[in-house]
Design a protein around this motif. Sequence first.
Motif: not given
Length: 187
Positions: A35-39, A47-51, A92-98, A114-116
Amino acid sequence: STPLVFLGSKFGFEQDMLEYPVNTSTIPRQIPRQPWFMSPLTTSAGASLISFISCFIELANIMSSIWVDEYYYVFGFLLLTFFCLVTTCAEMAVLVNYFQLRSEDYRWWWRSFAVGGSVAIYIFGYSLYYIRNLQANNAVAYIFYVGYMGLSSLSISLMTGTVGVIGSLAFNHKMFQAFVTKSLKLS
């Protein structure tokens, strides 16, 4: 720094190889349409905005201490903010990875980096916003500022990207180890 390179390579070659808890196939599986939100761009930006939000208040204090000659006394809180940044980058990296593994996309290495690491894009963007607080009267001072903040953002990107990869690797290792243990008990 050269002796440390040789010392690090000596310790690196003496370490045991990383063993994966599951065997992988040499033939890559087809990855279903995501889906578009998993690009990669969307997950890295979100995820990096939250960090970044976890540390931007303290970032303003540090930048005014470095660039506007204000004194900074609260180093304990700075250390706490640093640990908060590192922890949120790993989470965030673990969450996106999951979510990526749940959608059957196995290419997680560079995405977790990239997320981190993309939190540094927000830090550099904030430093460009902060440039209005500088009291410089020539272009060299602005070039100096942008150059140093670019190098600082690059080093922060490498650090937080590494934290993301290590966190995702530990998560995957633990998850697949539990999966193998559970499947062996069932058989």
